[in-house]
Design an enzyme around this catalytic site. Structure first.
Site, PDB file in Angstrom:
ATOM      1  N   ALA A  68       0.845  -1.187   0.000  1.00 18.03           N
ATOM      2  CA  ALA A  68       0.000   0.000   0.000  1.00 18.03           C
ATOM      3  C   ALA A  68       0.888   1.248   0.000  1.00 18.03           C
ATOM      4  O   ALA A  68       2.076   1.192   0.327  1.00 18.03           O
ATOM      5  CB  ALA A  68      -0.916  -0.009   1.215  1.00 18.03           C
ATOM      6  N   GLY A 113       0.195  -5.113   1.169  1.00 18.47           N
ATOM      7  CA  GLY A 113      -1.002  -5.237   0.353  1.00 18.47           C
ATOM      8  C   GLY A 113      -0.770  -5.979  -0.942  1.00 18.47           C
ATOM      9  O   GLY A 113      -1.686  -6.614  -1.475  1.00 18.47           O
ATOM     10  N   GLU A 116      -1.070  -9.516  -0.099  1.00 22.64           N
ATOM     11  CA  GLU A 116      -2.476  -9.829   0.177  1.00 22.64           C
ATOM     12  C   GLU A 116      -3.292  -9.983  -1.098  1.00 22.64           C
ATOM     13  O   GLU A 116      -4.173 -10.850  -1.173  1.00 22.64           O
ATOM     14  CB  GLU A 116      -3.068  -8.750   1.084  1.00 22.64           C
ATOM     15  CG  GLU A 116      -2.526  -8.832   2.498  1.00 22.64           C
ATOM     16  CD  GLU A 116      -2.967  -7.686   3.378  1.00 22.64           C
ATOM     17  OE1 GLU A 116      -3.609  -7.941   4.407  1.00 22.64           O
ATOM     18  OE2 GLU A 116      -2.670  -6.520   3.036  1.00 22.64           O
ATOM     19  N   GLU A 136       3.789  -5.329   7.314  1.00 19.09           N
ATOM     20  CA  GLU A 136       3.077  -4.235   7.970  1.00 19.09           C
ATOM     21  C   GLU A 136       3.601  -3.939   9.374  1.00 19.09           C
ATOM     22  O   GLU A 136       3.547  -2.792   9.836  1.00 19.09           O
ATOM     23  CB  GLU A 136       1.576  -4.539   8.037  1.00 19.09           C
ATOM     24  CG  GLU A 136       0.865  -4.522   6.698  1.00 19.09           C
ATOM     25  CD  GLU A 136       0.893  -5.871   5.989  1.00 19.09           C
ATOM     26  OE1 GLU A 136       0.174  -6.013   4.995  1.00 19.09           O
ATOM     27  OE2 GLU A 136       1.641  -6.777   6.439  1.00 19.09           O
TER      28      GLU A 136
END
Length: 260
Positions: A68, A113, A116, A136
Site C-alpha cells: 500500500a 497489500g 495480500e 506491515e
C-alpha cells in the site's frame, strides 16, 4: 479500460486471457486509492468481457506490488483508514470470487497489500527474483486486506505468524517451499511461462472451472457437510452442458475434446 491510467487491462480475443496490470513502476506499483479503484473497474471489465483466465501483474522489473502507498496512509484518521481497508478488501474479494481462475504473476517485490492481493488469487507464480512478505509490522500496523486470514489458510500457522509478527521477507524459493507460491520460474522465462499457464487454464472447460473454483473456495469457509453438499450440486449441474458431453465423448472416442 479502467478510468485511471495507473491500471491497464488487456483481453486477448484469441485465448480469452485478460491481463490486469498495476502500472506505477516509479512507485514500485504501490496501491493508492486510484490504483485500487482501477483494479476494481478492471476486474469488473474482465468479467464483462467473459475472460476465461485473469492474470494480475505489476509493471516494470522491480515489483509485482510493493504494498500500500505509505505516503497516502501516514496521516489517515481511523475512519479514513477503515474506508481504505474496505476498498482493499473489496478488490481482494473481487479477485477471489472472479468466475474464472486468477493467476498472480509475482515478479519482484510483493509486500504488504501486494502479498495480500496475491493471496486472493487462485494460483501464484513467482520469478526467481521475487520476494514476498507481510511487512506491515515494520510500520506499526498489521495486515489489513486479508493477510491474517488468507495466509494461515495457505501456509502453516507457524509460518504465517512468523511472517506477520516479524515481517519476514521470503525469497521465491523459500516461498515455494512453504506453499506460498505454486512454482518459481527463471526471470528470463517468466513472462512466457505465465502466458502459457494462462492459456492452458483458458482452454479448460469454462463452466467446470467456475464450478471447481466455487467449491474450492467454500472449503475454507464452510463446514465439511455444507461444502460436500455444494460439491454434489455443482457436479450434477454440469451434466447436460456441452463441455460435459464433449469431454466424455472425446474420452470414449480417444480424441482431444473441443470445449466451448
Amino acid at each position: 479500460m479502467p478510468e485511471t491510467d495507473l491500471v491497464t487491462l488487456d483481453v486477448a480475443d484469441d485465448t480469452g486471457v485478460a491481463t490486469l496490470t498495476v502500472d506505477r513502476p516509479d512507485r514500485l506499483n504501490a496501491l493508492n486509492v486510484d490504483v485500487l479503484e482501477g483494479l476494481r473497474e478492471g476486474v469488473a471489465e474482465a468479467e464483462a468481457a467473459d475472460a476465461r483466465t485473469l492474470v494480475l501483474a505489476g509493471a516494470g522489473d522491480d515489483a509485482f506490488v510493493a504494498g500500500a502507498d505509505i505516503s497516502y496512509m501516514k496521516d489517515l484518521s481511523t475512519p479514513e483508514a477503515q474506508a481504505y481497508a474496505e476498498l482493499g478488501h473489496d478488490v481482494a474479494r473481487d479477485l477471489e470470487t472472479f468466475p474464472a481462475p486468477v493467476v498472480a504473476a509475482v515478479d519482484g517485490y510483493a509486500f504488504g497489500g501486494g502479498s495480500e492481493l496475491a493471496l486472493a488469487c487462485d494460483l501464484r507464480v513467482a520469478s526467481e527474483s521475487a520476494v514476498i512478505g507481510q511487512t506491515e509490522i515494520d510500520l506499526g500496523i498489521v495486515p489489513g486486506w486479508g493477510g491474517t486470514q488468507r495466509l494461515p489458510r495457505l501456509v502453516s500457522d507457524e509460518v504465517a505468524r512468523r511472517m506477520v509478527f516479524l515481517g519476514e521477507r521470503l525469497p521465491a524459493e523459500e516461498a515455494e517451499s512453504v506453499g506460498l507460491v505454486g512454482e518459481v520460474v527463471a526471470d528470463e522465462a517468466f513472462d512466457e511461462h505465465v502466458a502459457e499457464l494462462a492459456a492452458r487454464l483458458a482452454a479448460q472447460p469454462q463452466f467446470a472451472l467456475g464450478a471447481a473454483k466455487e467449491a474450492l473456495n467454500l472449503a475454507h469457509e464452510e463446514p465439511l457437510h455444507a461444502g460436500l453438499a455444494t460439491e454434489r450440486r455443482l457436479w450434477s449441474g454440469l451434466f447436460g452442458t456441452h463441455d460435459q458431453r464433449e469431454g466424455m465423448a472425446a474420452f470414449l472416442e480417444d480424441r482431444e475434446p473441443e470445449f466451448e
